[in-house]
Design an enzyme around this catalytic site. Sequence first.
Site, PDB file in Angstrom:
ATOM      1  N   ALA A 131       0.839  -1.202   0.000  1.00 37.08           N
ATOM      2  CA  ALA A 131       0.000   0.000   0.000  1.00 37.08           C
ATOM      3  C   ALA A 131       0.880   1.261   0.000  1.00 37.08           C
ATOM      4  O   ALA A 131       1.941   1.266   0.625  1.00 37.08           O
ATOM      5  CB  ALA A 131      -0.920  -0.015   1.213  1.00 37.08           C
ATOM      6  N   PRO A 132       0.461   2.315  -0.726  1.00 36.54           N
ATOM      7  CA  PRO A 132      -0.809   2.467  -1.448  1.00 36.54           C
ATOM      8  C   PRO A 132      -0.826   1.909  -2.870  1.00 36.54           C
ATOM      9  O   PRO A 132      -1.817   2.048  -3.566  1.00 36.54           O
ATOM     10  CB  PRO A 132      -0.996   3.981  -1.466  1.00 36.54           C
ATOM     11  CG  PRO A 132       0.405   4.511  -1.546  1.00 36.54           C
ATOM     12  CD  PRO A 132       1.232   3.586  -0.694  1.00 36.54           C
TER      13      PRO A 132
ATOM     14  N   LYS B 269       4.295   1.168  -6.366  1.00 39.74           N
ATOM     15  CA  LYS B 269       5.260   0.200  -6.891  1.00 39.74           C
ATOM     16  C   LYS B 269       4.548  -1.025  -7.462  1.00 39.74           C
ATOM     17  O   LYS B 269       5.039  -1.658  -8.403  1.00 39.74           O
ATOM     18  CB  LYS B 269       6.246  -0.186  -5.788  1.00 39.74           C
ATOM     19  CG  LYS B 269       7.135   0.992  -5.337  1.00 39.74           C
ATOM     20  CD  LYS B 269       8.073   0.592  -4.233  1.00 39.74           C
ATOM     21  CE  LYS B 269       8.984   1.750  -3.835  1.00 39.74           C
ATOM     22  NZ  LYS B 269       8.246   2.858  -3.187  1.00 39.74           N
TER      23      LYS B 269
ATOM     24  N   ARG C  83      -5.275   0.548   4.839  1.00 41.16           N
ATOM     25  CA  ARG C  83      -4.482   0.990   3.685  1.00 41.16           C
ATOM     26  C   ARG C  83      -4.777   0.189   2.422  1.00 41.16           C
ATOM     27  O   ARG C  83      -4.404   0.599   1.318  1.00 41.16           O
ATOM     28  CB  ARG C  83      -2.987   0.882   4.013  1.00 41.16           C
ATOM     29  CG  ARG C  83      -2.505   1.894   5.024  1.00 41.16           C
ATOM     30  CD  ARG C  83      -1.133   1.534   5.596  1.00 41.16           C
ATOM     31  NE  ARG C  83      -0.118   1.303   4.577  1.00 41.16           N
ATOM     32  CZ  ARG C  83       0.646   2.256   4.033  1.00 41.16           C
ATOM     33  NH1 ARG C  83       0.472   3.517   4.412  1.00 41.16           N
ATOM     34  NH2 ARG C  83       1.549   1.961   3.133  1.00 41.16           N
TER      35      ARG C  83
ATOM     36  N   CYS D  42      12.983   4.229   2.724  1.00 40.91           N
ATOM     37  CA  CYS D  42      13.127   5.663   2.468  1.00 40.91           C
ATOM     38  C   CYS D  42      13.739   6.326   3.706  1.00 40.91           C
ATOM     39  O   CYS D  42      13.260   7.351   4.181  1.00 40.91           O
ATOM     40  CB  CYS D  42      11.800   6.308   2.079  1.00 40.91           C
ATOM     41  SG  CYS D  42      10.467   6.067   3.269  1.00 40.91           S
TER      42      CYS D  42
END
Length: 507
Positions: free
Chosen positions: A114-115, A118, A141, A234
């Site tokens: 999610a979301p 990718k 989600r 990230c």
Amino acid sequence: MNNKLPAAFLEKMMDLLGSDEFERFLESYDQPRVYGMRINTQKIEIPEFLEKSPFALTPIPWVSEGFYYEEGQRPGKHPYYHAGLYYIQEPSAMAPVELLDVQPGDKVLDLCAAPGGKSTQIAAKLKGEGVLVVNDNHSDRVKALVKNLELFGVRNAVVLNEKPERMIPVFRGYFDKILIDAPCSGEGMFRKEEDMMSQWQRHSVTECSSMQREILGQAAQMLAAGGYIVYSTCTFSPEENEAQIAELLDRHPEFEVVRIDRAEFAPGRPDWVRAPWCAEDAYSEQALAAVAGTARLWPHRLKGEGHYVALLRKRDSAPGEMAPAMEAAAAVPAAGERKRSGREALRRGGRAEAPRAAVSLEPLQAFAGELLRSEPFAAARLVCYGDHAYASPAGLPELHGLKVVRPGWYIGALHRGRFEPSHALAMGLRFDEAKRVVSLALGDARALRYLKGETLEVAEEEVIRDSDTGQAAKGYCLVCVDGHPVGWGKWHDGMLKNEYPPGWRWT
């Protein structure tokens, strides 16, 4: 925004980067963020989109379908967005799937999906072939994940809402490629989303590291020999990045790092796997040397936010490990246990009941004969869950006991001898696959009115239909904008009743 960054974060980055690079890193937070979109090559070829695009676009170097757009252009407020022609995505976030090198026919898992950005990128690379299983264990989600897959017109995806450990008995050794976009402390997103800073202070790096360790170990069991995993975060923290990969290599000697060589990306930093951030001497020298082949995306070195990516290959079974066939057999529950697990999934809110053979597919077949030039789901396995029909990808194992949100492409609902086509069916079709179409030009005011849910005046001669069969204009029509499907309408006597879902409407 430098004065908003947490003091503990700044102290850590100064220690890791050193004074000279730290200053350049810090300056990037005063630079405007960049914006990206990725073209949906399942629906439109890149040259065609660039020819008709109303946006000023420049290529993103590490992904052929990715482009930067200028702030203020608002591509989310354009009919092409509602047609699923592109996905709005942060440029660095496009790198992990590109490195996974998905090919048509692969069996791919997006484990923390999610979301769905990718997931849609993987789907475009599969080109409708193979199997895509997308999963997220947060039920709130999953709705966004389903919507993005439907918007992109994905036909071969299965959506789960499960904990990874519960998936292992069903998918042990099954996947060719696995993407783990792991939950992380989010340090690389501070410039893009300032509220990530407050979340960083609430969710510790230690908590995230523990989750990542479990997820990597679970994913390793679902990958076939010779398969690949991309692990991405990230965040900048070595505890969540290089240390995770070094530990996986030591615990699973069948894995190796595939070196990432791209001029835009910096190498991994084995020298950062040290005190006070990581445990001293916790990893082998061989594993630490290998993580230099992973990659870091830095906001002061490229046009994008901060990311970490590792590409891993599973060579073969580790010594002492059961062969995949034996492991799968050992994991199969007895018949009574399978029945109980299916009922348990239903009790917990999943949709894992067995397909109901009593539901007749004749209304669906009649609809397909009237509206579709060919049956686009002919190669799939049509199954019904309750009154809802799905085209399940070929080669998918039984999913009993799992919380299944979508067992395949959602085709529509069967009610009292009638078939109601789904919005997902419309979005997954192409213009030339439908026998009855209303195609609105981008400049036609009715295109925007349709997306707002309004009934339209449409002359009979505007209903494009199969002239060879003398097909009537009355009935369901695939509604398109510039030849790209956006939903269904029902035409009768000069009026097109709007079937665009309320939750999707232009606001």
